[in-house]
Scaffold this motif. Structure first.
Motif, mmCIF file in Angstrom:
data_model
loop_
_atom_site.group_PDB
_atom_site.id
_atom_site.type_symbol
_atom_site.label_atom_id
_atom_site.label_comp_id
_atom_site.label_asym_id
_atom_site.label_seq_id
_atom_site.Cartn_x
_atom_site.Cartn_y
_atom_site.Cartn_z
ATOM 1 N N SER A 246 1.111 -1.217 0.420
ATOM 2 C CA SER A 246 -0.397 -0.219 -0.054
ATOM 3 C C SER A 246 0.882 1.451 0.161
ATOM 4 C CB SER A 246 -1.028 0.103 1.534
ATOM 5 O OG SER A 246 -1.590 -1.176 1.216
ATOM 6 N N PHE A 247 0.435 2.050 -0.595
ATOM 7 C CA PHE A 247 1.233 3.790 -0.826
ATOM 8 C C PHE A 247 -0.417 4.120 -0.100
ATOM 9 C CE2 PHE A 247 3.861 1.023 -3.170
ATOM 10 C CZ PHE A 247 4.613 1.104 -3.044
ATOM 11 N N ARG A 248 0.277 5.841 -0.610
ATOM 12 C CA ARG A 248 -0.887 6.699 -0.470
ATOM 13 C C ARG A 248 -0.508 7.555 -1.384
ATOM 14 N NH1 ARG A 248 -4.746 6.308 2.485
ATOM 15 N NH2 ARG A 248 -4.681 4.699 4.504
ATOM 16 N N ASP A 249 -1.299 8.593 -2.348
ATOM 17 C CA ASP A 249 -0.667 9.686 -2.978
ATOM 18 C C ASP A 249 -0.992 10.949 -2.398
ATOM 19 O OD1 ASP A 249 -3.651 10.180 -2.560
ATOM 20 O OD2 ASP A 249 -4.434 9.785 -4.215
ATOM 21 N N GLU A 250 -0.886 11.926 -2.701
ATOM 22 C CA GLU A 250 -0.891 13.612 -2.336
ATOM 23 C C GLU A 250 -2.107 13.411 -1.746
ATOM 24 O OE1 GLU A 250 2.846 15.785 -4.288
ATOM 25 O OE2 GLU A 250 1.163 15.423 -5.847
ATOM 26 N N ARG A 251 -3.472 12.935 -2.113
ATOM 27 C CA ARG A 251 -4.145 13.511 -1.843
ATOM 28 C C ARG A 251 -5.507 12.956 -0.746
ATOM 29 N NH1 ARG A 251 -7.806 11.834 -7.071
ATOM 30 N NH2 ARG A 251 -9.376 12.494 -5.682
ATOM 31 N N GLY A 252 -3.989 11.880 -0.074
ATOM 32 C CA GLY A 252 -4.209 10.979 0.610
ATOM 33 C C GLY A 252 -5.025 9.677 0.645
ATOM 34 N N ARG A 253 -5.700 9.106 -0.652
ATOM 35 C CA ARG A 253 -6.092 7.873 -1.112
ATOM 36 C C ARG A 253 -5.188 7.236 -1.060
ATOM 37 N NH1 ARG A 253 -8.002 7.861 -6.664
ATOM 38 N NH2 ARG A 253 -5.937 7.976 -7.362
ATOM 39 N N GLU A 254 -5.790 5.625 -0.304
ATOM 40 C CA GLU A 254 -4.960 4.445 -0.733
ATOM 41 C C GLU A 254 -4.608 4.029 -1.906
ATOM 42 O OE1 GLU A 254 -4.814 0.199 1.703
ATOM 43 O OE2 GLU A 254 -6.975 0.760 1.305
ATOM 44 N N LEU A 255 -3.488 3.226 -2.490
ATOM 45 C CA LEU A 255 -3.060 2.810 -3.791
ATOM 46 C C LEU A 255 -2.378 1.497 -3.426
ATOM 47 C CD1 LEU A 255 -1.171 6.208 -5.304
ATOM 48 C CD2 LEU A 255 -3.318 4.958 -5.135
ATOM 49 N N LEU A 256 -2.963 0.797 -3.745
ATOM 50 C CA LEU A 256 -2.700 -0.872 -3.981
ATOM 51 C C LEU A 256 -2.102 -0.981 -4.855
ATOM 52 C CD1 LEU A 256 -6.386 -2.332 -2.873
ATOM 53 C CD2 LEU A 256 -4.790 -1.758 -1.442
ATOM 54 N N ASP A 257 -0.766 -1.863 -5.022
ATOM 55 C CA ASP A 257 0.436 -2.531 -6.266
ATOM 56 C C ASP A 257 0.695 -3.938 -5.134
ATOM 57 O OD1 ASP A 257 1.887 -1.993 -8.168
ATOM 58 O OD2 ASP A 257 3.589 -0.870 -7.414
ATOM 59 N N LEU A 258 1.147 -4.723 -6.107
ATOM 60 C CA LEU A 258 2.118 -5.790 -6.849
ATOM 61 C C LEU A 258 3.048 -5.647 -5.250
ATOM 62 C CD1 LEU A 258 0.809 -7.187 -9.728
ATOM 63 C CD2 LEU A 258 -0.109 -7.601 -7.676
ATOM 64 N N PRO A 259 4.038 -6.009 -5.622
ATOM 65 C CA PRO A 259 5.093 -5.791 -4.361
ATOM 66 C C PRO A 259 6.203 -5.613 -5.238
ATOM 67 C CG PRO A 259 4.273 -8.390 -4.252
ATOM 68 C CD PRO A 259 3.473 -7.366 -4.557
ATOM 69 N N ASP A 260 6.158 -6.867 -6.597
ATOM 70 C CA ASP A 260 7.782 -6.335 -7.349
ATOM 71 C C ASP A 260 7.486 -5.520 -8.569
ATOM 72 O OD1 ASP A 260 8.160 -8.037 -5.568
ATOM 73 O OD2 ASP A 260 8.098 -9.914 -6.111
ATOM 74 N N ALA A 261 5.678 -5.006 -8.588
ATOM 75 C CA ALA A 261 6.433 -4.089 -10.307
ATOM 76 C C ALA A 261 7.032 -3.004 -10.201
ATOM 77 C CB ALA A 261 4.042 -3.802 -9.854
ATOM 78 N N PRO A 262 7.150 -2.786 -10.775
ATOM 79 C CA PRO A 262 8.480 -1.516 -11.313
ATOM 80 C C PRO A 262 7.748 -0.151 -10.789
ATOM 81 C CG PRO A 262 7.163 -2.060 -13.845
ATOM 82 C CD PRO A 262 6.784 -3.133 -12.288
ATOM 83 N N CYS A 263 7.945 0.740 -10.002
ATOM 84 C CA CYS A 263 7.812 2.067 -9.927
ATOM 85 C C CYS A 263 9.872 2.991 -10.062
ATOM 86 C CB CYS A 263 7.903 2.036 -8.186
ATOM 87 S SG CYS A 263 6.198 1.356 -8.247
#
Length: 365
Positions: A246-263
């Motif tokens: 999990s991450f958050r964006d600048e608006r505070g929304r929770e963002l989900l992701d795969l653990p090994d996906a490219p960032c």
């Protein structure tokens, strides 16, 4: 929880969408990775893949269509998508209820009183002879039994919702103009559509979550809904949440992701990319701010073809007389104009079979 700003999300989107670096990937694998390509405009997927793949040969995609490895069908958001045959069979039943509701939302008054199960059975009986039909032809074959709705509401309900259909080639082949002729998906592919799970689980929904994040993440649940049009995925998200980060964006929304996906690094260079009309890199999000400014958001639903500069929608483009014409939405630097011009010349050559390398960039609006 780590906060990802718009630039970090932009670079992640470009990487997942194969727009940061063109991929050395077979065309079929690219279509699968992207979860399909928006395809109501038949020629647009060719530009979408050209922008994403090294040495893309449009004949390969045409061969995949005629060879029945990819199909054109109504699926996500009730729009025509180009998807792999395997995904069409696996995903179609999960979209049934959404497809019905979206057609009813448009033709509620016209379809009032119509028993949709009876209509579906009658439509399948007509199509059982194996003859391809246009939407209007199928509707007219049933007009005596259901005269009140009219051919358009009946046809859309049958073709876009009740009977899983494919649009047959030559529709969608490279440089080919052809009307829509429909046949049932299962008869075209020689395989039955995967039935819904009977135990109350949602394996297809879980697969859609994973596949979406691989091609579009990090993203919020609202973004997932915007891509597929399905409202009923919270349980699927809950089921796979332990696999996710999990991450958050600048608006505070929770963002989900795969653990090994490219960032990628937010400062990674992003070459200019020419996108086709209705590209899912833009439409596949509820919050499109990671790739397009709010002031230009209307372009994404109006069918404008856009140019990404430094990863963001910064111009529109169209073709006249074998010349790619670019209209900037902001002032481009000299280096940016050079990059856009180079990509535009390559696109011009692609679209003209190397007969033209002309591109013209207008002054900023």
């Amino acid at each position: 929880m780590t906060v990802l700003d718009a630039r970090a999300l932009n670079r992640a989107t470009l990487a997942r969408q194969l727009l940061l670096d063109r991929a050395d990937m077979p065309v079929l694998d690219a279509v699968a990775h992207l979860g399909g390509l928006q395809a109501q405009e038949p020629q647009e997927p060719f530009v979408g893949l050209w922008s994403r793949l090294h040495a893309f040969d449009p004949a390969v995609l045409s061969d995949l269509l005629t060879g029945r490895s990819v199909v054109r069908t109504h699926l996500m958001r009730r729009t025509v998508h180009l998807v792999t045959a395997d995904d069409a069979l696996a995903w179609r039943a999960r979209h049934d209820a959404m497809l019905r509701q979206r057609v009813i939302g448009v033709y509620r008054r016209e379809l009032a009183g119509v028993d949709l199960d009876e209509l579906a059975a009658a439509g399948r009986a007509v199509m059982a002879d194996g003859e391809p039909r246009s939407m209007t032809e199928l509707a007219r074959a049933l007009a005596d039994r259901w005269p009140k709705p009219g051919p358009r509401p009946l046809g859309e309900m049958l073709v876009a919702a009740l009977i899983p259909m494919v649009q047959l080639p030559p529709r969608g082949l490279w440089r080919t103009r052809a009307g829509v002729r429909n046949v049932p998906l299962s008869s075209w592919l020689g395989r039955e559509i995967d039935p819904p799970a009977q135990d109350g689980s949602d394996p297809v929904g879980q697969q859609l979550v994973r596949r979406y994040l691989a091609a579009f993440g990090p993203a919020a649940s609202a973004d997932l809904r915007a891509w597929c049009g399905l409202a009923g995925l919270p349980a699927a998200v809950t089921a796979v949440r332990e696999e996710l980060v999990s991450f958050r964006d600048e608006r505070g929304r929770e963002l989900l992701d795969l653990p090994d996906a490219p960032c990628p690094d937010p400062d990674a260079p992003a070459p200019a990319r020419f996108l086709p009309a209705f590209d899912n890199a833009i439409l596949g999000y509820h919050d499109r701010g990671r790739i397009i400014d709010d002031a230009h958001r209307g372009l994404s639903v109006a069918g404008a073809r856009v140019v990404l500069v430094d990863g963001r929608v910064s111009a529109t483009w169209h073709v006249e007389e074998d010349t790619v014409l670019v209209t900037p939405l902001r002032r481009l630097s000299r280096a940016e104009r050079t990059d856009v011009a180079e990509q535009g010349r390559e696109l011009s050559a692609f679209l003209s079979d190397d007969d033209s390398h002309r591109v013209r960039i207008a002054a900023a609006a």
